[in-house]
Design a protein around this motif. Structure first.
Motif, PDB file in Angstrom:
ATOM      1  N   PHE A 120       0.841  -1.202   0.000  1.00 49.74           N
ATOM      2  CA  PHE A 120       0.000   0.000   0.000  1.00 49.74           C
ATOM      3  C   PHE A 120       0.881   1.259   0.000  1.00 49.74           C
ATOM      4  O   PHE A 120       0.566   2.232  -0.689  1.00 49.74           O
ATOM      5  CB  PHE A 120      -0.908  -0.007   1.229  1.00 49.74           C
ATOM      6  CG  PHE A 120      -1.940   1.084   1.220  1.00 49.74           C
ATOM      7  CD1 PHE A 120      -3.085   0.982   0.451  1.00 49.74           C
ATOM      8  CD2 PHE A 120      -1.750   2.233   1.967  1.00 49.74           C
ATOM      9  CE1 PHE A 120      -4.019   2.011   0.433  1.00 49.74           C
ATOM     10  CE2 PHE A 120      -2.670   3.261   1.956  1.00 49.74           C
ATOM     11  CZ  PHE A 120      -3.821   3.148   1.191  1.00 49.74           C
TER      12      PHE A 120
ATOM     13  N   LEU B  57       2.129   1.846  -3.511  1.00 46.66           N
ATOM     14  CA  LEU B  57       1.095   2.407  -4.384  1.00 46.66           C
ATOM     15  C   LEU B  57       0.715   3.823  -3.976  1.00 46.66           C
ATOM     16  O   LEU B  57       0.483   4.673  -4.827  1.00 46.66           O
ATOM     17  CB  LEU B  57      -0.142   1.503  -4.372  1.00 46.66           C
ATOM     18  CG  LEU B  57       0.032   0.273  -5.252  1.00 46.66           C
ATOM     19  CD1 LEU B  57      -1.014  -0.764  -4.937  1.00 46.66           C
ATOM     20  CD2 LEU B  57      -0.052   0.643  -6.721  1.00 46.66           C
TER      21      LEU B  57
ATOM     22  N   ILE C  26       0.632   6.634  -6.695  1.00 44.26           N
ATOM     23  CA  ILE C  26      -0.623   7.188  -7.218  1.00 44.26           C
ATOM     24  C   ILE C  26      -1.309   8.152  -6.255  1.00 44.26           C
ATOM     25  O   ILE C  26      -2.287   8.792  -6.628  1.00 44.26           O
ATOM     26  CB  ILE C  26      -1.621   6.069  -7.594  1.00 44.26           C
ATOM     27  CG1 ILE C  26      -2.052   5.297  -6.343  1.00 44.26           C
ATOM     28  CG2 ILE C  26      -1.059   5.154  -8.650  1.00 44.26           C
ATOM     29  CD1 ILE C  26      -3.195   4.321  -6.602  1.00 44.26           C
TER      30      ILE C  26
ATOM     31  N   THR D 141      -1.471  11.429  -3.367  1.00 46.57           N
ATOM     32  CA  THR D 141      -1.121  12.847  -3.488  1.00 46.57           C
ATOM     33  C   THR D 141       0.392  13.036  -3.459  1.00 46.57           C
ATOM     34  O   THR D 141       1.092  12.395  -2.674  1.00 46.57           O
ATOM     35  CB  THR D 141      -1.761  13.675  -2.349  1.00 46.57           C
ATOM     36  OG1 THR D 141      -1.235  15.002  -2.398  1.00 46.57           O
ATOM     37  CG2 THR D 141      -1.470  13.095  -0.974  1.00 46.57           C
ATOM     38  N   PRO D 142       0.900  13.906  -4.310  1.00 46.95           N
ATOM     39  CA  PRO D 142       2.344  14.156  -4.287  1.00 46.95           C
ATOM     40  C   PRO D 142       2.766  15.007  -3.088  1.00 46.95           C
ATOM     41  O   PRO D 142       3.955  15.265  -2.921  1.00 46.95           O
ATOM     42  CB  PRO D 142       2.606  14.917  -5.589  1.00 46.95           C
ATOM     43  CG  PRO D 142       1.321  15.017  -6.295  1.00 46.95           C
ATOM     44  CD  PRO D 142       0.221  14.642  -5.368  1.00 46.95           C
ATOM     45  N   VAL D 143       1.791  15.452  -2.304  1.00 50.05           N
ATOM     46  CA  VAL D 143       2.130  16.273  -1.136  1.00 50.05           C
ATOM     47  C   VAL D 143       2.562  15.345  -0.005  1.00 50.05           C
ATOM     48  O   VAL D 143       1.757  14.599   0.551  1.00 50.05           O
ATOM     49  CB  VAL D 143       0.914  17.125  -0.710  1.00 50.05           C
ATOM     50  CG1 VAL D 143       1.254  17.959   0.520  1.00 50.05           C
ATOM     51  CG2 VAL D 143       0.478  18.003  -1.856  1.00 50.05           C
TER      52      VAL D 143
ATOM     53  N   HIS E 223       0.829  14.610   3.388  1.00 48.84           N
ATOM     54  CA  HIS E 223      -0.506  14.012   3.372  1.00 48.84           C
ATOM     55  C   HIS E 223      -0.511  12.658   2.688  1.00 48.84           C
ATOM     56  O   HIS E 223      -1.584  12.134   2.378  1.00 48.84           O
ATOM     57  CB  HIS E 223      -1.493  14.947   2.656  1.00 48.84           C
ATOM     58  CG  HIS E 223      -1.794  16.177   3.438  1.00 48.84           C
ATOM     59  ND1 HIS E 223      -0.946  17.253   3.497  1.00 48.84           N
ATOM     60  CD2 HIS E 223      -2.837  16.504   4.238  1.00 48.84           C
ATOM     61  CE1 HIS E 223      -1.456  18.185   4.273  1.00 48.84           C
ATOM     62  NE2 HIS E 223      -2.595  17.756   4.732  1.00 48.84           N
TER      63      HIS E 223
ATOM     64  N   ASP F  45      -7.022   9.904   5.377  1.00 47.07           N
ATOM     65  CA  ASP F  45      -6.982  10.124   3.927  1.00 47.07           C
ATOM     66  C   ASP F  45      -5.603   9.732   3.399  1.00 47.07           C
ATOM     67  O   ASP F  45      -4.827  10.581   2.963  1.00 47.07           O
ATOM     68  CB  ASP F  45      -7.283  11.603   3.625  1.00 47.07           C
ATOM     69  CG  ASP F  45      -7.454  11.848   2.135  1.00 47.07           C
ATOM     70  OD1 ASP F  45      -7.645  10.863   1.390  1.00 47.07           O
ATOM     71  OD2 ASP F  45      -7.407  13.015   1.719  1.00 47.07           O
TER      72      ASP F  45
ATOM     73  N   LEU G 183      -4.366   8.373   0.811  1.00 45.12           N
ATOM     74  CA  LEU G 183      -3.952   8.593  -0.569  1.00 45.12           C
ATOM     75  C   LEU G 183      -4.162  10.039  -1.016  1.00 45.12           C
ATOM     76  O   LEU G 183      -3.821  10.392  -2.136  1.00 45.12           O
ATOM     77  CB  LEU G 183      -4.715   7.652  -1.506  1.00 45.12           C
ATOM     78  CG  LEU G 183      -4.444   6.161  -1.296  1.00 45.12           C
ATOM     79  CD1 LEU G 183      -5.502   5.320  -1.982  1.00 45.12           C
ATOM     80  CD2 LEU G 183      -3.069   5.790  -1.801  1.00 45.12           C
ATOM     81  N   GLY G 184      -4.760  10.838  -0.147  1.00 41.21           N
ATOM     82  CA  GLY G 184      -5.016  12.236  -0.520  1.00 41.21           C
ATOM     83  C   GLY G 184      -6.131  12.369  -1.523  1.00 41.21           C
ATOM     84  O   GLY G 184      -6.096  13.240  -2.385  1.00 41.21           O
ATOM     85  N   PHE G 185      -7.141  11.509  -1.411  1.00 46.41           N
ATOM     86  CA  PHE G 185      -8.270  11.565  -2.348  1.00 46.41           C
ATOM     87  C   PHE G 185      -9.461  12.327  -1.768  1.00 46.41           C
ATOM     88  O   PHE G 185     -10.538  12.344  -2.343  1.00 46.41           O
ATOM     89  CB  PHE G 185      -8.736  10.140  -2.692  1.00 46.41           C
ATOM     90  CG  PHE G 185      -7.781   9.387  -3.587  1.00 46.41           C
ATOM     91  CD1 PHE G 185      -6.721  10.014  -4.204  1.00 46.41           C
ATOM     92  CD2 PHE G 185      -7.972   8.032  -3.824  1.00 46.41           C
ATOM     93  CE1 PHE G 185      -5.852   9.311  -5.021  1.00 46.41           C
ATOM     94  CE2 PHE G 185      -7.105   7.322  -4.646  1.00 46.41           C
ATOM     95  CZ  PHE G 185      -6.039   7.964  -5.244  1.00 46.41           C
ATOM     96  N   GLY G 186      -9.278  12.905  -0.589  1.00 38.57           N
ATOM     97  CA  GLY G 186     -10.380  13.644   0.022  1.00 38.57           C
ATOM     98  C   GLY G 186     -11.221  12.789   0.951  1.00 38.57           C
ATOM     99  O   GLY G 186     -12.322  13.180   1.326  1.00 38.57           O
ATOM    100  N   TRP G 187     -10.740  11.611   1.336  1.00 39.10           N
ATOM    101  CA  TRP G 187     -11.479  10.760   2.267  1.00 39.10           C
ATOM    102  C   TRP G 187     -11.386  11.343   3.676  1.00 39.10           C
ATOM    103  O   TRP G 187     -10.510  12.155   3.968  1.00 39.10           O
ATOM    104  CB  TRP G 187     -10.899   9.340   2.302  1.00 39.10           C
ATOM    105  CG  TRP G 187     -10.941   8.630   0.997  1.00 39.10           C
ATOM    106  CD1 TRP G 187     -11.658   8.978  -0.099  1.00 39.10           C
ATOM    107  CD2 TRP G 187     -10.197   7.452   0.630  1.00 39.10           C
ATOM    108  NE1 TRP G 187     -11.409   8.091  -1.128  1.00 39.10           N
ATOM    109  CE2 TRP G 187     -10.522   7.142  -0.707  1.00 39.10           C
ATOM    110  CE3 TRP G 187      -9.298   6.630   1.302  1.00 39.10           C
ATOM    111  CZ2 TRP G 187      -9.987   6.054  -1.378  1.00 39.10           C
ATOM    112  CZ3 TRP G 187      -8.758   5.540   0.642  1.00 39.10           C
ATOM    113  CH2 TRP G 187      -9.105   5.251  -0.683  1.00 39.10           C
TER     114      TRP G 187
END
Lengths: 443, 325
Positions: free
Chosen positions: A35, A38, A42, A44-46, A49, A370, A372-376
């Motif tokens: 994980f 990945l 894939i 967030t590049p920040v 976060h 969150d 992956l930084g997808f807004g979860w």
């Protein structure tokens, strides 16, 4: 303090002999590791976060350097997911003993590589790129993936776990510092091992695999190269393997004479000091140079980095040894006395990591919700603001670590010096000066 | 194979497939608009499709620094897009067309180039007649020099000019204000008994009388948000990006002085009276609407409404005139 045999407890012994608890932890670690790869690639590049940065370089690092290494030595290696796929592939099984015929090339690692120089180099390589690695998720993802594939690749070429033993950049310093840990795996009775037929702990049997770390437990006297995988406990037909609780730094009483290990001590010592300057210090130009990989400033940083580790630190250390006017070869004294730098280096890393971890720990809470930084917002903590934690204990904690490290190092220097019958004063003075520099860098 | 081995293999396989598959699944199903500094790609995607009357839900994240999102010529508050955070917004478009969205934060050297478009399809509910902008109607060559041939010694005072204009019955219609430069009006006043300094004071008053405090306040805000980074807070062409733009070389700030001759140009200095007193509001409207054509000055016509442009122009003249004591 006398040793306490933990494996006398039936609960601990059964837990260690059974493969299932370890397998359960392995699976969790492997899932987390994949994980993290990945997330790095894939997500967030920040960095602050992204799961890969936050959980690898903040959470994992905190556990590793502040808990696992000081108290459990190679405890991390016992659950590390990196070699797993390679080992499973090599053995053709997850739980069952390997077949009699090797599945892959199963070559012996060439003699010239049977030391920790490759680990020194791999650590230095990561160290030189660390500013980018520690802040850029996709670089972290690539490096994590590269380590996984390197471990798999080496498993198909060489016997046992060559990656862990000879290449892993993390394993090198864990091995060095595991000598200070109060946990050890040792045999109970040497005569039993001498008379044991087939040496299943090393060669494997129907009960388990031969030592993946290429160590014969009968000759084990230091933690450095024992990965605590517990296979020998499972394969020993004489119940002659024990896990003991012992005094801290018991292994350092008998200093090493290996130059590769001595230089590992300098690499770790120097890296802790340089990181303290680059990552925590106020020098913007230094940070820029470390971050801008490939620029002339970065090459200058590399030169300074390597000069400190391979020139300045060992150079002054050697000058101190020359002052002792020992009749022993300088190389021998150098390696023996470098043992005293092991607790000092460990405590430098503890002091540095305290600052790094407490400053950034709040990112863990946010990234948990969150990753992956997808807004979860899985646990309602996504919007947790960055807040340095436990700042009031930081300076006292670091002071305690540095002073404690100096005292520990001085005591180790005295023991190492008495072993080779020379003065410990130059080593103690050297440690004192480095501690002052570290105080200046951190506080 | 033992059952335990088989079970372990199944569990490990499922765990690995899950660890790889789950993130990839959510990644493929999470539409996010990524904001990066223009140097690193700007908005991604930078073209968005929408339908008239249908709510358009957008989710943004920043991959580097703080950005802002706003759609030009729409009455909407700017949305801050923070690094690593996800911001949501819903938009509904009443008319079809191509709308420009842009970054509202000074995010980097080429911040001004960080734009994208929303293509809104559908039938128009109330088609509006399109009229050419004033500078086009006047057939102004906005790239030609329009310098003032005579400039005041100091900043002309609108307060002093008010009494002079009253006593001399001088006024300026809005049409003349839009189409004439301050210098042209100054020149037209040469038949009066006023001294040169008094004529400039009168011009300052005439310019002030063609604007309002609200217009100036609005223009000031627009200027601070959108112009000051290059042109400077006080209009002197010395904004925080000015030096960087200059150092960035030809790729950043160029102007055409011939078919093949590219010359570096710094942001315009609004405090330069020769240039600014020779420029009419219509000329400035053209510059703002169209942009610098080859310079770093972007076109603002897709972002500002006509009213906002006039407000901005009114404020820009305040760098030349003293409107209060």
């Amino acid at each position: 303090m006398a040793k306490i045999e933990l494996t006398r407890s039936p609960f601990i012994k059964n837990a260690l002999k059974s493969r299932y608890p370890q397998l359960a932890v392995f699976i969790i670690m492997l899932v987390g590791y994949i994980f993290a790869i990945l997330a790095g690639l894939i997500g967030t590049p920040v960095g602050s976060h992204n799961f890969s940065i936050v959980f690898v370089w903040i959470a994992w690092w905190a556990v590793l350097i502040l808990v696992a290494v000081p108290f459990f030595g190679r405890g991390w290696c016992a659950v590390c997911p990196i070699p797993l796929p390679g080992e499973w592939l090599q053995r053709g099984a997850i739980l069952s003993p390997p077949g009699k015929r090797p599945k892959w090339l199963n070559l012996r690692v060439p003699k010239m590589f049977r030391n920790i120089w490759m680990q020194n180099i791999s650590f230095l390589l990561l160290a030189l790129f660390s500013s980018v690695l520690l802040t850029t998720p996709n670089i972290t993802g690539i490096v994590l993936a590269a380590m996984l594939f390197a471990a798999i690749g080496l498993s198909t070429i060489f016997e046992r776990c060559a990656f862990c033993r000879y290449l892993c950049p993390v394993g090198g310093f864990i091995g060095l510092y595991s000598q200070t840990a109060p946990i050890e795996l040792r045999i109970k009775d040497k005569q039993v091992c001498v008379q044991c037929e087939g040496k299943p702990c090393y060669n494997g049997s129907e009960l388990g695999y031969g030592c993946p770390w290429d160590v014969f437990p009968g000759g084990l006297s230091k933690n450095t190269y024992c990965g605590l995988c517990m296979e020998c406990i499972r394969t020993c037909p004489h119940d002659n393997i024990a896990v003991n609780l012992r005094p801290f730094s018991a292994d350092l009483a008998k200093p090493s004479t290996r130059i590769d290990e001595a230089f590992k001590a300098f690499i770790m010592l120097g890296s802790a000091m340089i990181y303290a300057g680059v990552l925590l210090g106020p020098w913007g130009a230094f940070k820029d140079a470390a971050y801008n990989v490939g620029t002339s400033a970065w090459f200058m940083y590399v030169i300074i980095f390597l000069a400190i580790i391979f020139g300045i630190l060992p150079g002054f250390f050697t000058l101190g040894i020359l002052k002792t006017k020992s009749r022993l070869p300088v190389k021998h004294c150098f390696a023996s006395l470098a043992t005293a730098l092991i607790p000092l280096g460990l405590m430098f890393w503890v002091a540095f990591s305290l600052s790094f971890v407490l400053t950034n720990a709040s990112y863990i809470v946010a990234a948990l919700s969150d990753p992956l930084g997808f807004g979860w917002n899985l646990f309602g903590t996504t919007n947790t603001a960055w807040q340095p934690m436990l700042t009031s204990i930081l300076a006292p904690g670091q002071t305690l670590a540095l002073v404690g490290g100096l005292i520990w190092s001085a005591r180790t220097a005295q023991k190492a010096s008495s072993e080779i019958n020379i003065s410990s004063i130059p080593t103690i003075v050297y440690s004192f000066i480095l501690t002052l520099v570290m105080f200046w860098l951190l506080l | 194979m033992k059952r335990s081995e088989l079970l372990s293999r199944i569990i490990v396989t499922v765990a690995i497939v899950g660890a790889i598959g789950a993130p990839l699944y959510f990644w493929s199903r999470t539409p996010l608009i990524h904001a990066r500094m223009a140097e690193n790609g700007g908005w991604s995607p930078d073209v968005i499709q929408a339908e008239v009357g249908q709510p358009l839900h957008l989710r943004f994240t920043s991959d580097d620094v703080v950005h802002g999102f706003a759609v030009g010529q729409m009455d909407m508050p700017s949305v801050d897009v923070l690094p690593g955070k996800v911001a949501d917004i819903s938009l509904t478009f009443d008319e079809p067309g191509i709308y420009t969205f842009y970054c509202t934060r000074w995010c980097g050297l080429n911040h001004w180039r960080m734009r994208g478009t929303i293509e809104v399809a559908g039938a128009s509910t109330s088609p509006k007649p399109v009229s050419p902008p004033l500078y086009v109607s006047l057939n102004l060559d906005i790239d030609a020099p329009h310098d003032a041939l005579f400039i005041p010694d100091g900043k002309p005072s609108a307060v002093n000019g008010q009494s002079l204009a009253m006593s001399s019955s001088i006024s300026l219609s809005q049409e003349d204000y839009f189409t004439q430069s301050p210098y042209q009006v100054f020149d037209e006043l040469k038949g009066t008994s006023l001294t040169d300094e008094q004529r400039w004071d009168a011009v300052a008053y005439l310019w002030q009388s063609n604007t309002t405090p609200e217009s100036l306040a609005n223009g000031k805000q627009l200027y601070a948000q959108n112009c000051a980074a290059c042109h400077g807070e006080n209009g002197a062409g010395d904004g925080v990006f000015a030096n960087d733009l200059n150092e960035a070389g030809e790729a950043s700030m160029q102007t055409m002085t011939g078919a093949h001759d590219m010359v570096m140009q710094t942001p315009v200095d609004f405090t330069d009276p020769t240039r600014m007193l020779g420029a009419s509001p219509a000329l400035l409207q053209g510059k703002i609407l169209r942009g610098g054509m080859g310079t770093g000055m972007p076109m603002w016509g897709v972002i500002f409404t006509e009213e906002q442009i006039w407000d901005l122009i009114a404020y820009i003249y305040s760098f030349q005139f003293e409107y209060t004591k």
